[in-house]
Enzyme design. Structure first.
Site, PDB file in Angstrom:
ATOM      1  CB  SER A 727     -90.549   0.994  15.666  1.00 23.56           C
ATOM      2  OG  SER A 727     -89.718   0.435  16.666  1.00 23.56           O
ATOM      3  CE  LYS A 770     -90.659   3.335  19.670  1.00 18.93           C
ATOM      4  NZ  LYS A 770     -91.083   2.831  18.359  1.00 18.93           N
TER       5      LYS A 770
END
Length: 853
Positions: A727, A770
């Protein structure tokens, strides 16, 4: 000898030799001459009708008879004083009287606790060993207590000697005497421990009274029976009592002998203890002592319990078979106790006992709302399950798995589910379990075998449908003892667990009614077949707004209550809670937040206890005085990002984190250097980002020569922490593009996403965690893959309102959204090969050139 009540060790009519420990002797009466002995023994006889004063020694559980020699141990201060008083006299006479009640000690005895008739003894020998007096006494005459003179420091009474029992030679007395001798012969034949000289002395005795007293001293009689013999006023009464007691003792001996003879054919080494127990039971049955107060046979009690319990047919059949095996085994056999424990465990299991579920959905919703703030999706799932049970009671229980960082309420949510259902709650921690037998149990062939933790939890719950929480399922291990995760495949499969067989029980137990709830911090370590059997529910971290409500509704009241205060004495404002959540904690859950609030409450409790204040209000301005300077400054972190630095978002077990990626050019270098303990996947993302920028340099306005003329060093701070995952690809691309173009990355922007070499941005996981991490760090723009748009619905609405979320499909879109428009510090032009050679020539002499024709 122990320092307890005065006890005697009978010598069967002869004096036993004392231990040769004269060195420890501190006081001993000198041996008397025959003349002194005759004088002392004749003096009381001459004064039978004259009362005299004498010290009294209370005896417990025993009675002394005239003309017998008995050792005594005296340890209590009151009894020692009585003995010393007797030793101070010339005759050394002492009255030994038996206590009426066995629960009264000689130290506390009063005149009402003692019989009136006792025995006058002469102390023949005495020695002191370890604060106790060990002496040998000889009974002389029976005495009767006329009056008590004193009780302290020792008992002293006025007594008179009772007349000696006279023997009238009649046919009845002679017949009684011969019967006694015949019974004594039978008893001595069954008592091999009696010395031969004692046998001869007994058989040669022609005095019936002396013989009766001797029998009273060697037979195992109760204190009341011995006292009756001592109080007999006539020789005929004494002989009748001695005959009755001896006849009963001989009958008991004969029964024991018959039982031993019958059991001798079956006796072996393993059955010895069993035969002795059977003999004891047979003796108690013959004596009539086994009807009410005796112990019932264990097998009979187990059979009665089996008949009363409602067991499945196959379980009852197996239990009956094991019970028949146990009845054939001796009690000392190892398998006897194994089978008994096995049967008791079967009887304790709730085979058909269930808890009736609460099917009031409104009440269940109220309970869930009381225990937890937010978590609407999870509450809705639980209510759906309750609705299914209400409409279809035979439906199988689901298997839920809560996945989320620590401190978000996974375990407490399981307790709330049990409370909403009205079921028993059992929690089982699986962290560090490496042995498969911990779950399935051990086979009974092993020593110390026991059931698995699943069946043990069912037994503790007492019902077959508890809410069972399998905590930390992702922390299971595996080694040579087996794989516990594989054992869970059967336990957590609704199609198989209706007949789960524990290795110890080896009987099918229905686990389909159990509501299993598993918890984990991450799904990675959980095997795929096990994940397939569970319904995964993600619990992401809380936003600051949610933390405020949780602290106000649950954390602050709980800490105030646990630290001895009440809401009237301390108040923590919302501004203070927000400051604590933002500046003093950085976590996805609320565990550290609760600890910090508890720290403030304890300091406040100290001030209240010392009387400094009666009521305290903690505002944002007071937090620093309680907790010190703030630990985190998220709003000032990396406010000015230089070229080559980008803000990324990462997922950890503790929730989301903000991750900075730094890149710098290396003039004259070559290649890509990567540091920061990055995993293989993350290193591949860095190479892919550099290769994509190199292949599309013209599109981004980058001089392709920079890739040849400069090396690149890419670093991710917190180098001591290993990092991995795909990611960070978008963040690395933005950092390298900023480095090569000189355009800085916007400091209010964070990004995440996986990249491909063709320039696509792929979706990633952990979007909610996140985004919440970016919100906690005061970041206002977040770049995420467009394919993760659906995952943004899990983000709290108040967080989404404060953030600008940019959806991208390609790397170029992400770079354009992340980088500023203006070039702040353009990189220097690359050094070409000619310039590099010229610089080297200035340091080294030019080589000789040879020109050829």
């Amino acid at each position: 000898m122990p320092e307890s009540e005065n006890t005697s060790t009978r010598t069967r009519g002869v004096e036993t030799p004392q231990d040769e420990q004269a060195q420890r002797q501190t006081a001993e009466t000198p041996d008397a001459s025959p003349q002194d002995e005759a004088k002392r023994s004749e003096k009381p006889k001459q004064q039978e009708a004259i009362p005299f004063e004498v010290a009294v020694l209370p005896l417990q559980n025993t009675t002394l008879f005239p003309e017998t020699i008995v050792p005594l141990a005296v340890g209590r201060p009151r009894s020692i004083a009585a003995v010393e008083s007797a030793l101070a006299t010339e005759e050394k006479f002492l009255a030994c009287v038996t206590l009426r009640k066995q629960d009264v000690t000689g130290q506390d005895a009063t005149q009402a606790d003692l019989f009136d008739v006792g025995t006058l003894v002469i102390i023949k020998r005495m020695e002191r060993i370890d604060d106790a007096l060990h002496m040998v006494v000889q009974g002389t005459e029976r005495i009767k207590i006329e009056a008590w003179i004193q009780e302290q420091p020792y008992l002293r009474a006025r007594a008179r000697i009772l007349p000696t029992l006279q023997i009238i030679d009649t046919e009845a007395v002679e017949a009684m005497k011969r019967n006694l001798q015949a019974l004594i012969q039978q008893a001595l034949a069954m008592m091999p421990q009696i010395p031969p000289e004692v046998r001869m002395a007994v058989m040669a005795t022609n005095e019936p009274v002396r013989l009766a007293y001797f029998l009273g001293s060697i037979l195992t009689l109760e204190a009341e029976q011995e006292q009756k013999m001592l109080e007999a006023n006539t020789a005929d009464e004494l002989l009748h009592l001695a005959h009755n007691y001896l006849a009963r003792e001989v009958e008991i001996m004969q029964i024991r002998s018959r039982i031993a003879t019958e059991a001798q054919s079956e006796m072996n080494k393993a059955q010895r203890d069993y035969i002795l127990r059977q003999q004891l039971r047979a003796i108690q049955k013959e004596l009539g002592e086994d009807e009410e107060g005796g112990e019932r046979a264990e097998a009979e009690m187990l059979r009665e319990r089996l008949e009363k319990e409602d067991l499945p047919e196959d379980v009852r059949k197996e239990a009956d078979r094991e019970l028949r095996r146990m009845e054939k085994l001796p009690a000392a056999a190892p398998d006897y106790h194994v089978i008994r424990t096995y049967l008791e465990f079967i009887l304790e299991l709730p085979w058909k006992k269930s808890t009736e579920d609460k099917l009031d959905l409104n009440e269940a919703r109220k309970i869930l709302d009381e225990d937890h703030y937010g978590l609407e999706d999870i509450k809705e799932r639980i209510l759906e399950f309750l609705a299914v049970i209400k409409l279809r009671p035979e439906a199988k229980s689901p298997i839920l798995c809560f996945v989320g960082p620590p401190g978000v309420g996974k375990t407490s949510l399981g307790r709330s589910i049990a409370r909403a259902l009205g079921r028993q709650f059992e929690r089982m921690s699986l962290g560090g379990v490496r042995d498969e037998a911990e779950l399935r149990g051990h086979r009974r062939t092993y020593i110390g075998a026991m059931p698995g933790r699943i069946i043990q939890s069912i037994r503790r719950a007492g019902v077959n449908n508890p809410v069972m929480m399998l905590d930390e399922i992702d922390k299971l291990g595996a080694d040579y003892r087996g794989d516990p995760a594989s054992a869970l495949l059967e336990i957590l499969d609704p199609q198989q667990n209706n007949s789960f067989r524990d290795h110890y029980l080896d009987l099918p137990f229905d686990l389909s009614k159990v509501f299993f709830i598993a918890t984990a911090n991450q799904l990675g370590p959980i095997p795929a077949p096990l994940r397939d059997r569970m319904e995964i529910i993600y619990l992401a971290g809380y936003s600051d707004h949610e933390k405020l409500h949780i602290a106000r509704q649950y954390l602050v009241p709980r800490q105030v209550r646990e630290n001895g205060l009440n809401e009237e004495r301390i108040t923590i404002t919302d501004d203070a809670i927000k400051l604590i959540a933002e500046r003093y904690t950085r976590e996805a859950g609320v565990r550290q937040l609760e600890r910090t609030i508890g720290n403030i409450v304890r300091k406040a409790a100290l001030k209240v206890a010392q009387g400094e204040v009666e009521k305290l209000t903690v505002d944002a301005t007071d937090v620093k005085g309680f907790l010190g300077p703030p630990r985190f400054y998220p709003e000032q972190a990396r406010k000015e990002l230089p070229a080559g630095v980008a803000t990324g978002l990462a997922w950890t077990e503790m929730g989301g984190e903000v991750l900075f990626i730094e890149a710098t050019l290396l003039p004259g270098g070559a290649g890509l250097t990567i540091t920061g303990q990055l995993g293989d996947v993350m290193q591949e993302s860095a190479r892919a980002a550099r290769s994509y920028l190199w292949s599309h340099a013209a599109e981004f306005g980058i001089d392709p020569e920079m890739f040849k003329g400069y090396g690149v060093h890419l670093h991710v701070p917190a180098g001591a922490i290993p990092k991995d995952g795909p990611s960070a690809g978008v963040t690395m691309s933005a950092a390298l593009a900023s480095l090569y173009t000189g355009r800085r990355v916007r400091p209010d922007t964070a990004m995440t996403g996986e990249i491909t070499l063709s320039g696509l941005v792929f979706p990633i996981g952990g979007i909610k965690e996140k985004v919440l991490a970016a919100h906690r760090a005061s970041i206002r723009r977040v770049i995420v893959p467009a394919r993760n748009e659906a995952d943004l619905e899990d983000v709290p609405e108040d967080v989404r309102r404060e953030l600008e979320i940019v959806l991208v499909n390609k790397i170029g879109e992400a770079i354009d959204a992340a980088l500023e428009r203006l070039v702040s510090n353009p990189p220097p032009p690359p050094v070409n090969d000619t310039a590099r050679d010229r610089a080297q020539n200035q340091l080294e002499p030019e080589p000789m050139r040879v020109k050829r024709a």
